[in-house]
Design a protein around this motif. Structure first.
Motif, PDB file in Angstrom:
ATOM      1  N   HIS A  21       0.829  -1.204   0.000  1.00 51.53           N
ATOM      2  CA  HIS A  21       0.000   0.000   0.000  1.00 51.53           C
ATOM      3  C   HIS A  21       0.863   1.252   0.000  1.00 51.53           C
ATOM      4  O   HIS A  21       0.628   2.181  -0.788  1.00 51.53           O
ATOM      5  N   ILE A  22       1.867   1.285   0.867  1.00 54.66           N
ATOM      6  CA  ILE A  22       2.754   2.439   0.956  1.00 54.66           C
ATOM      7  C   ILE A  22       3.491   2.655  -0.361  1.00 54.66           C
ATOM      8  O   ILE A  22       3.628   3.790  -0.842  1.00 54.66           O
ATOM      9  N   GLN A  23       3.961   1.564  -0.954  1.00 56.16           N
ATOM     10  CA  GLN A  23       4.686   1.665  -2.225  1.00 56.16           C
ATOM     11  C   GLN A  23       3.793   2.242  -3.319  1.00 56.16           C
ATOM     12  O   GLN A  23       4.200   3.147  -4.065  1.00 56.16           O
ATOM     13  N   MET A  24       2.563   1.736  -3.418  1.00 54.52           N
ATOM     14  CA  MET A  24       1.629   2.215  -4.433  1.00 54.52           C
ATOM     15  C   MET A  24       1.301   3.688  -4.226  1.00 54.52           C
ATOM     16  O   MET A  24       1.268   4.477  -5.181  1.00 54.52           O
ATOM     17  N   VAL A  25       1.088   4.073  -2.977  1.00 60.42           N
ATOM     18  CA  VAL A  25       0.747   5.461  -2.657  1.00 60.42           C
ATOM     19  C   VAL A  25       1.909   6.408  -2.988  1.00 60.42           C
ATOM     20  O   VAL A  25       1.704   7.480  -3.566  1.00 60.42           O
ATOM     21  N   LEU A  26       3.125   6.016  -2.639  1.00 58.30           N
ATOM     22  CA  LEU A  26       4.286   6.874  -2.891  1.00 58.30           C
ATOM     23  C   LEU A  26       4.557   7.056  -4.384  1.00 58.30           C
ATOM     24  O   LEU A  26       4.861   8.162  -4.837  1.00 58.30           O
ATOM     25  N   ILE A  27       4.434   5.954  -5.143  1.00 64.13           N
ATOM     26  CA  ILE A  27       4.624   6.060  -6.601  1.00 64.13           C
ATOM     27  C   ILE A  27       3.582   6.997  -7.200  1.00 64.13           C
ATOM     28  O   ILE A  27       3.895   7.873  -8.017  1.00 64.13           O
ATOM     29  N   ALA A  28       2.331   6.824  -6.775  1.00 59.52           N
ATOM     30  CA  ALA A  28       1.248   7.672  -7.284  1.00 59.52           C
ATOM     31  C   ALA A  28       1.469   9.129  -6.902  1.00 59.52           C
ATOM     32  O   ALA A  28       1.240  10.036  -7.717  1.00 59.52           O
ATOM     33  N   LEU A  29       1.934   9.369  -5.681  1.00 54.21           N
ATOM     34  CA  LEU A  29       2.134  10.746  -5.229  1.00 54.21           C
ATOM     35  C   LEU A  29       3.265  11.423  -6.000  1.00 54.21           C
ATOM     36  O   LEU A  29       3.132  12.582  -6.422  1.00 54.21           O
ATOM     37  N   ILE A  30       4.369  10.717  -6.192  1.00 51.69           N
ATOM     38  CA  ILE A  30       5.503  11.287  -6.926  1.00 51.69           C
ATOM     39  C   ILE A  30       5.094  11.655  -8.356  1.00 51.69           C
ATOM     40  O   ILE A  30       5.371  12.757  -8.837  1.00 51.69           O
ATOM     41  N   LEU A  31       4.418  10.733  -9.023  1.00 53.28           N
ATOM     42  CA  LEU A  31       3.952  11.001 -10.390  1.00 53.28           C
ATOM     43  C   LEU A  31       2.942  12.141 -10.412  1.00 53.28           C
ATOM     44  O   LEU A  31       2.939  12.976 -11.323  1.00 53.28           O
ATOM     45  N   SER A  32       2.091  12.186  -9.390  1.00 55.42           N
ATOM     46  CA  SER A  32       1.070  13.235  -9.307  1.00 55.42           C
ATOM     47  C   SER A  32       1.700  14.614  -9.172  1.00 55.42           C
ATOM     48  O   SER A  32       1.300  15.573  -9.850  1.00 55.42           O
ATOM     49  N   VAL A  33       2.702  14.724  -8.287  1.00 58.26           N
ATOM     50  CA  VAL A  33       3.359  16.016  -8.062  1.00 58.26           C
ATOM     51  C   VAL A  33       4.117  16.466  -9.313  1.00 58.26           C
ATOM     52  O   VAL A  33       4.078  17.649  -9.681  1.00 58.26           O
ATOM     53  N   LEU A  34       4.779  15.523  -9.980  1.00 56.39           N
ATOM     54  CA  LEU A  34       5.507  15.863 -11.211  1.00 56.39           C
ATOM     55  C   LEU A  34       4.548  16.373 -12.286  1.00 56.39           C
ATOM     56  O   LEU A  34       4.804  17.405 -12.924  1.00 56.39           O
ATOM     57  N   LEU A  35       3.440  15.652 -12.486  1.00 55.94           N
ATOM     58  CA  LEU A  35       2.463  16.068 -13.496  1.00 55.94           C
ATOM     59  C   LEU A  35       1.832  17.399 -13.122  1.00 55.94           C
ATOM     60  O   LEU A  35       1.707  18.303 -13.967  1.00 55.94           O
ATOM     61  N   ALA A  36       1.448  17.548 -11.869  1.00 59.00           N
ATOM     62  CA  ALA A  36       0.819  18.792 -11.419  1.00 59.00           C
ATOM     63  C   ALA A  36       1.788  19.964 -11.544  1.00 59.00           C
ATOM     64  O   ALA A  36       1.383  21.080 -11.875  1.00 59.00           O
ATOM     65  N   GLY A  37       3.075  19.702 -11.297  1.00 61.89           N
ATOM     66  CA  GLY A  37       4.071  20.762 -11.436  1.00 61.89           C
ATOM     67  C   GLY A  37       4.163  21.264 -12.862  1.00 61.89           C
ATOM     68  O   GLY A  37       4.191  22.482 -13.109  1.00 61.89           O
ATOM     69  N   VAL A  38       4.183  20.332 -13.813  1.00 62.23           N
ATOM     70  CA  VAL A  38       4.244  20.706 -15.230  1.00 62.23           C
ATOM     71  C   VAL A  38       2.977  21.465 -15.637  1.00 62.23           C
ATOM     72  O   VAL A  38       3.051  22.518 -16.297  1.00 62.23           O
ATOM     73  N   LEU A  39       1.822  20.954 -15.232  1.00 60.12           N
ATOM     74  CA  LEU A  39       0.553  21.592 -15.597  1.00 60.12           C
ATOM     75  C   LEU A  39       0.425  22.972 -14.949  1.00 60.12           C
ATOM     76  O   LEU A  39      -0.155  23.892 -15.543  1.00 60.12           O
ATOM     77  N   THR A  40       0.960  23.115 -13.753  1.00 60.00           N
ATOM     78  CA  THR A  40       0.904  24.407 -13.073  1.00 60.00           C
ATOM     79  C   THR A  40       1.738  25.448 -13.812  1.00 60.00           C
ATOM     80  O   THR A  40       1.321  26.605 -13.958  1.00 60.00           O
ATOM     81  N   ILE A  41       2.909  25.047 -14.272  1.00 64.00           N
ATOM     82  CA  ILE A  41       3.758  25.970 -15.035  1.00 64.00           C
ATOM     83  C   ILE A  41       3.037  26.415 -16.305  1.00 64.00           C
ATOM     84  O   ILE A  41       3.041  27.605 -16.663  1.00 64.00           O
ATOM     85  N   VAL A  42       2.406  25.456 -16.988  1.00 63.47           N
ATOM     86  CA  VAL A  42       1.628  25.792 -18.183  1.00 63.47           C
ATOM     87  C   VAL A  42       0.508  26.767 -17.824  1.00 63.47           C
ATOM     88  O   VAL A  42       0.255  27.754 -18.534  1.00 63.47           O
ATOM     89  N   ALA A  43      -0.151  26.501 -16.690  1.00 60.93           N
ATOM     90  CA  ALA A  43      -1.262  27.347 -16.256  1.00 60.93           C
ATOM     91  C   ALA A  43      -0.808  28.762 -15.912  1.00 60.93           C
ATOM     92  O   ALA A  43      -1.563  29.733 -16.098  1.00 60.93           O
ATOM     93  N   MET A  44       0.421  28.901 -15.423  1.00 59.61           N
ATOM     94  CA  MET A  44       0.935  30.233 -15.085  1.00 59.61           C
ATOM     95  C   MET A  44       1.223  31.056 -16.335  1.00 59.61           C
ATOM     96  O   MET A  44       1.159  32.283 -16.311  1.00 59.61           O
ATOM     97  N   PHE A  45       1.525  30.382 -17.427  1.00 60.27           N
ATOM     98  CA  PHE A  45       1.787  31.082 -18.686  1.00 60.27           C
ATOM     99  C   PHE A  45       0.485  31.340 -19.450  1.00 60.27           C
ATOM    100  O   PHE A  45       0.375  32.334 -20.170  1.00 60.27           O
ATOM    101  N   TYR A  46      -0.461  30.434 -19.293  1.00 54.98           N
ATOM    102  CA  TYR A  46      -1.734  30.541 -20.025  1.00 54.98           C
ATOM    103  C   TYR A  46      -2.887  30.393 -19.029  1.00 54.98           C
ATOM    104  O   TYR A  46      -3.254  29.275 -18.649  1.00 54.98           O
TER     105      TYR A  46
END
Length: 207
Positions: A21-46
Motif C-alpha cells: 500500500h505504501i509503495q503504491m501510494v508513494l509512486i502515485a504521489l511522486i507522479l502526481s506532483v511531477l504532473l501537477a508541477g508541469v501543468l501548473t507551469i503551463v497554467a501560469m503562462f496561459y
C-alpha cells in the motif's frame, strides 16, 4: 484478544499488505506532483488553460473512485492491476494539487512580483525564483491533502487486483473474516492519521 492473535499468526500478511500500500501510494504521489508541477507551469503562462484544467480535474474528482477504476480498465496499457490503480490515483490528485499550486503561486504579493519584474526577471524566473519560494506552504498543503486522499482511495484499488491494505478488506468480505476486515481498517486509518499528523507538523515549520 482474537484480533491480536490473528495479527500474531499473520504478521507477515499484514506487513506485506501495508508495504504494498505504501509503495503504491508513494509512486502515485511522486507522479502526481511531477504532473501537477508541469501543468501548473503551463497554467501560469496561459491563464485560460489553468482554468480549463482545474475545471476538468474537478469533474474527474467528482467521479466515484470505483467507477473511474472500471472506466480505466479497458484502455490500452491499463487492465487489472497496480498500473491502472496508480493512473487513477494520479488523475484524482490533480484537482487538489493544481488548485493549491495555482492558488499559492497567484497569491504572492503583487508588489513583490512587480519589483522582481522591474529588475528584469522573465516570467519563468518569476515562477522559480519568486513565486515558488513564497508559496511553499500552500504547495505543501496540497501535497498533504493529496497524500491522505491517496491512502484512502488506494484501498478501493484492491477490487481491481492492485493489492495493498484493501486486499485484506476484500478477502475478509468474501470469506466473512472479520479479523481481516478490522485489520484492514486499522492499518488504513492508522497510516492516514500518522501520515497526516507528521505532515501537519512539517507544515507548521514552513514559514
Amino acid at each position: 484478544m482474537e484480533l491480536i492473535q490473528f495479527a500474531q499468526r499473520n504478521h507477515g500478511l499484514l506487513l506485506r499488505a501495508l508495504s504494498e500500500h505504501i509503495q503504491m501510494v508513494l509512486i502515485a504521489l511522486i507522479l502526481s506532483v511531477l504532473l501537477a508541477g508541469v501543468l501548473t507551469i503551463v497554467a501560469m503562462f496561459y491563464k485560460r488553460v489553468g482554468t480549463f484544467l482545474t475545471y476538468i480535474f474537478s469533474i474527474v474528482y467528482s467521479i466515484p473512485s470505483i467507477a473511474l477504476f472500471a472506466l480505466m480498465i479497458p484502455l490500452p496499457g491499463m487492465g487489472l492491476g497496480r498500473n491502472t490503480a496508480i493512473a487513477v490515483l494520479v488523475l484524482y490528485n490533480q484537482f487538489m494539487l493544481l488548485r493549491n499550486f495555482i492558488t499559492g503561486l497567484n497569491g504572492v504579493d503583487p508588489a513583490i512580483v512587480e519589483a522582481a519584474t522591474g529588475m528584469g526577471m522573465t516570467k519563468a524566473q518569476l515562477i522559480y525564483k519568486v513565486r515558488v519560494p513564497l508559496s511553499l506552504k500552500p504547495i505543501f498543503v496540497g501535497i498533504r491533502l493529496a497524500l491522505v486522499s491517496t491512502i484512502a482511495i488506494a484501498i478501493i484499488a484492491a477490487f481491481i487486483g492492485a493489492g495493498g491494505i484493501g486486499l485484506l478488506v476484500t478477502i475478509g468480505l468474501e470469506t466473512g473474516n472479520d479479523n481481516r476486515i478490522l485489520w484492514g481498517v486499522i492499518l488504513a486509518a492508522g497510516l492516514g492519521i500518522i501520515t497526516n499528523a507528521a505532515l501537519v507538523w512539517v507544515e507548521r515549520k514552513i514559514k
